[in-house]
Write a protein that holds these residues in place. Sequence first.
Motif, short mmCIF file in Angstrom:
data_model
loop_
_atom_site.label_atom_id
_atom_site.label_comp_id
_atom_site.label_asym_id
_atom_site.label_seq_id
_atom_site.Cartn_x
_atom_site.Cartn_y
_atom_site.Cartn_z
N ASP A 184 32.97 30.37 31.37
CA ASP A 184 33.95 30.94 30.69
C ASP A 184 33.47 31.85 29.60
O ASP A 184 32.90 31.51 28.53
CB ASP A 184 34.64 29.67 29.94
CG ASP A 184 35.90 30.17 29.62
OD1 ASP A 184 36.34 31.45 29.29
OD2 ASP A 184 36.90 29.13 29.30
N THR A 222 41.72 25.69 41.71
CA THR A 222 41.93 26.89 40.83
C THR A 222 42.21 28.30 41.85
O THR A 222 41.49 28.41 42.93
CB THR A 222 40.58 27.34 39.89
OG1 THR A 222 40.44 26.16 39.27
CG2 THR A 222 40.96 28.69 38.99
N GLN A 223 43.32 28.86 41.77
CA GLN A 223 43.81 29.91 42.68
C GLN A 223 44.07 30.98 41.83
O GLN A 223 44.25 31.24 40.61
CB GLN A 223 44.92 29.63 43.53
CG GLN A 223 44.69 28.43 44.33
CD GLN A 223 45.86 27.79 45.07
OE1 GLN A 223 47.09 28.08 44.77
NE2 GLN A 223 45.74 27.19 46.10
N VAL A 224 44.24 32.20 42.56
CA VAL A 224 44.53 33.66 42.19
C VAL A 224 45.65 34.18 42.89
O VAL A 224 45.47 33.91 44.37
CB VAL A 224 43.74 34.52 41.85
CG1 VAL A 224 42.54 34.30 40.49
CG2 VAL A 224 42.64 34.81 43.01
N ALA A 264 41.28 35.95 32.25
CA ALA A 264 41.50 34.43 32.49
C ALA A 264 43.17 34.19 32.65
O ALA A 264 43.43 33.15 33.22
CB ALA A 264 41.31 33.75 31.11
N ARG A 312 41.86 30.63 46.86
CA ARG A 312 40.99 29.78 46.06
C ARG A 312 39.77 30.44 45.55
O ARG A 312 39.37 31.15 46.34
CB ARG A 312 40.63 28.42 46.75
CG ARG A 312 39.95 27.40 45.92
CD ARG A 312 39.75 26.26 46.66
NE ARG A 312 41.01 25.47 47.11
CZ ARG A 312 41.18 24.36 47.76
NH1 ARG A 312 39.99 23.80 48.27
NH2 ARG A 312 42.22 23.87 48.04
N THR A 326 44.81 35.52 34.84
CA THR A 326 45.30 35.62 36.53
C THR A 326 44.98 34.43 37.16
O THR A 326 45.48 34.19 38.43
CB THR A 326 44.41 36.86 36.92
OG1 THR A 326 42.76 36.27 36.97
CG2 THR A 326 44.36 38.31 36.13
N LEU A 327 44.70 33.40 36.54
CA LEU A 327 44.31 32.09 36.90
C LEU A 327 45.65 31.26 37.22
O LEU A 327 46.29 31.15 36.45
CB LEU A 327 43.27 31.34 36.38
CG LEU A 327 41.77 31.95 36.48
CD1 LEU A 327 40.87 31.03 35.55
CD2 LEU A 327 41.28 32.00 37.77
N VAL A 367 33.52 34.50 38.38
CA VAL A 367 33.97 34.17 39.85
C VAL A 367 32.74 34.23 40.66
O VAL A 367 32.16 35.46 40.92
CB VAL A 367 35.24 34.94 40.26
CG1 VAL A 367 35.67 34.34 41.79
CG2 VAL A 367 36.43 34.95 39.36
N LEU A 404 34.76 29.09 40.04
CA LEU A 404 34.55 29.91 38.59
C LEU A 404 33.10 29.59 38.23
O LEU A 404 32.38 28.51 38.50
CB LEU A 404 35.51 29.27 37.80
CG LEU A 404 37.04 29.24 37.90
CD1 LEU A 404 37.96 28.66 36.98
CD2 LEU A 404 37.18 30.87 38.18
#
Length: 393
Positions: free
Chosen positions: A355, A334-336, A324, A349, A326-327, A362, A352
């Motif tokens: 949770d 929402t990106q990494v 979580a 992008r 890394t978001l 992902v 998701l």
Amino acid sequence: MPSSTTPKVIAGLVAGGLLIGGLFALGLLPRLTRQQELLAAANEAASETSTVTLTQPTRAAVPAPLRLPGNIQALQETVINARSEGYLRRRLVDIGDRVRSGQLLAEIDTPELDQQVSELRSTVAQARADLQQQQANLSLARTTFERWRTLREERAVSQQDVDERESAYRAQMATVEARRANLRARQADLDRQVALQNFKQVRAPFSGIVTARNVDTGALIAAGSSQSGLFRVAKTERLRIFIDVPQTFAPAIRPGQSARIFVQEYPRPFEGRVTRTAGALDPAARTLRTEVQLDNRDGRLLPGMYAQVEIAGRQVSPPLTIPANTLLVRTGSTQVAVVGTDHVVRFRRVGLGRDLGETIEVVSGLTGNERLVVNPGDDIAEGKKVEVTPTRA
């Protein structure tokens, strides 16, 4: 005199210019110095290489069973409304009573409807008597016509007389048909009112339990449907639960699959089975409506209870999971932060799924081979070159 004044004026102008220039230099030079310092600091920050810790997406070898919430419902439940208007003469059941199919639940007193039925019975009797009279007239007209036709064969009467008798006979036939149609119409009205009169007795449509009672003796009953109704009857020997299965699990859901139902009030789960699915995803939620049924002949479960349904199905392609931390949430998405082989950061992008606490599923945007920045800060920018520490699994 004028010649001595000119050098003084020139000297004054020069002195003023020097003073103004000095003041300008005193105000401008500090600003230029600060701009050069800020520019140098920015260049230094841009050229400075950040050190980051990386991790990679993982794919679970054995996905966890799918568990989704739902509400327990009766397999069959209906609101019983009145079809006849009047006053409730008596009620025979109350909430919690078990009833059989066709059992009498209540009776309605309908004086106006009873009067209409009585009037229609009289109208039908009158129409039937009128028909019988016209049928007798038809028999007489037929006999008269046949006699005159015989006389015509013996040339005892003219053809005009025979035609008149035939016309009277056919007119009487039409009158009989009209009276017969009138009798059918009056009988249909009577049958309809009698059918409504039969609804004075409110009966159970199926065997079950009375879960609601909204009227009492003497209450005014209006015909037609209402949200509350007179009674509510539920069939609880078998229950069902509707759940919404996410798209990633939907291809693996089939009717006949076993399911376990967990209810907080009971330590052991109940056994159920998938009976049907909607066959199409909800375009808004991307979920598949699924029905699970279970036996409840012992009556331990009650409609309206909250439960969780666990299906033993597996995902066709289990999604990737990432930590979580890394978001990044930037510009409404929402990106990494992905670091390539050239140690340059690029934002990507991602879509998701569930949770899972420390990790998040992902469902789109990654292939599984990317290196992701852990705890990316504000100093991580698109296109920035970074130094990496050993990759964590």
